[in-house]
Design a protein around this motif. Structure first.
Motif, short mmCIF file in Angstrom:
data_model
loop_
_atom_site.label_atom_id
_atom_site.label_comp_id
_atom_site.label_asym_id
_atom_site.label_seq_id
_atom_site.Cartn_x
_atom_site.Cartn_y
_atom_site.Cartn_z
N GLU A 32 -7.44 33.47 43.82
CA GLU A 32 -8.22 32.34 44.30
C GLU A 32 -7.34 31.44 45.15
O GLU A 32 -6.12 31.41 44.97
N THR A 33 -7.95 30.73 46.06
CA THR A 33 -7.23 29.72 46.84
C THR A 33 -7.99 28.41 46.78
O THR A 33 -9.21 28.40 46.59
N GLY A 53 -3.99 30.03 44.01
CA GLY A 53 -4.62 29.72 42.74
C GLY A 53 -4.44 30.86 41.74
O GLY A 53 -3.50 31.64 41.83
N ASP A 54 -5.36 30.96 40.81
CA ASP A 54 -5.29 31.96 39.75
C ASP A 54 -5.41 33.38 40.31
O ASP A 54 -6.15 33.63 41.24
N GLY A 70 -8.50 41.49 34.01
CA GLY A 70 -7.35 40.82 33.42
C GLY A 70 -6.83 39.77 34.38
O GLY A 70 -7.31 39.63 35.50
N SER A 71 -5.80 39.04 33.93
CA SER A 71 -5.28 37.97 34.79
C SER A 71 -4.02 38.37 35.54
O SER A 71 -3.88 38.04 36.71
N VAL A 72 -3.10 39.07 34.91
CA VAL A 72 -1.84 39.42 35.58
C VAL A 72 -1.53 40.88 35.31
O VAL A 72 -1.54 41.33 34.17
N ILE A 73 -1.28 41.63 36.38
CA ILE A 73 -0.81 43.01 36.24
C ILE A 73 0.60 43.06 36.81
O ILE A 73 0.88 42.48 37.86
N THR A 74 1.51 43.68 36.08
CA THR A 74 2.92 43.64 36.40
C THR A 74 3.44 45.03 36.77
O THR A 74 3.17 45.99 36.04
#
Length: 147
Positions: free
Chosen positions: A33-34, A51-52, A132-136
């Motif tokens: 997001e921005t 953003g997120d 999900g929110s973060v993929i690493t």
């Protein structure tokens, strides 16, 4: 170009530390997001700010029984993960190359959509989406499950 490798995609879900779903042919979408400060009659609009982040993984393929976590998936386990209303997320790995397996992506997600199409005397299909929110990225050599 010489020495290029094609990225293929496997999607692997884990429950209690063991892979229960290993699908060839997966999608991985990343989004951010921005936010922007709006302009006024006296000021220009602000520069967009980060953003997120989020990611979505998806799969659409054959439905099979294989409860050992190697070479297939068990639809019942997927239904159990979907029905789990606890705060526990599902661990997911997106593996770009099963043969090379030198790097992959991992993260935690929530199964948002699960569909099975089961017709008498026909091959079943399963569709799955998870967010999900973060993929690493994980940059290390590991042993592929079932090796």
């Amino acid at each position: 170009m010489a020495n290029e490798k094609t990225i293929s995609g496997n999607l692997r879900l884990h429950a209690n530390g063991s892979p229960i779903f290993d699908a060839i042919g997966a999608t991985l979408s990343l989004a951010r997001e921005t936010t922007t400060t709006p302009g006024t009659k006296d000021t220009a609009a602000g520069k967009p700010k980060k953003g997120d982040k989020s990611f979505t993984v998806g799969f659409n393929g054959l439905g099979v029984y294989a409860g050992d976590g190697n070479g297939g998936h068990n639809f019942k386990d997927l239904v159990d993960l979907f029905n789990d209303d606890s705060d526990a997320d599902v661990h997911v790995e997106f593996v770009p190359s099963e043969a090379d397996y030198q790097w992959y992506y991992e993260g935690d997600c929530i199964i948002t959509q699960l569909e099975g199409v089961f017709n008498y005397s026909e091959t079943s299909t399963v569709t799955l989406s998870a967010v999900g929110s973060v993929i690493t990225p994980v940059d290390k050599a590991v042993t592929a499950p079932g090796s």
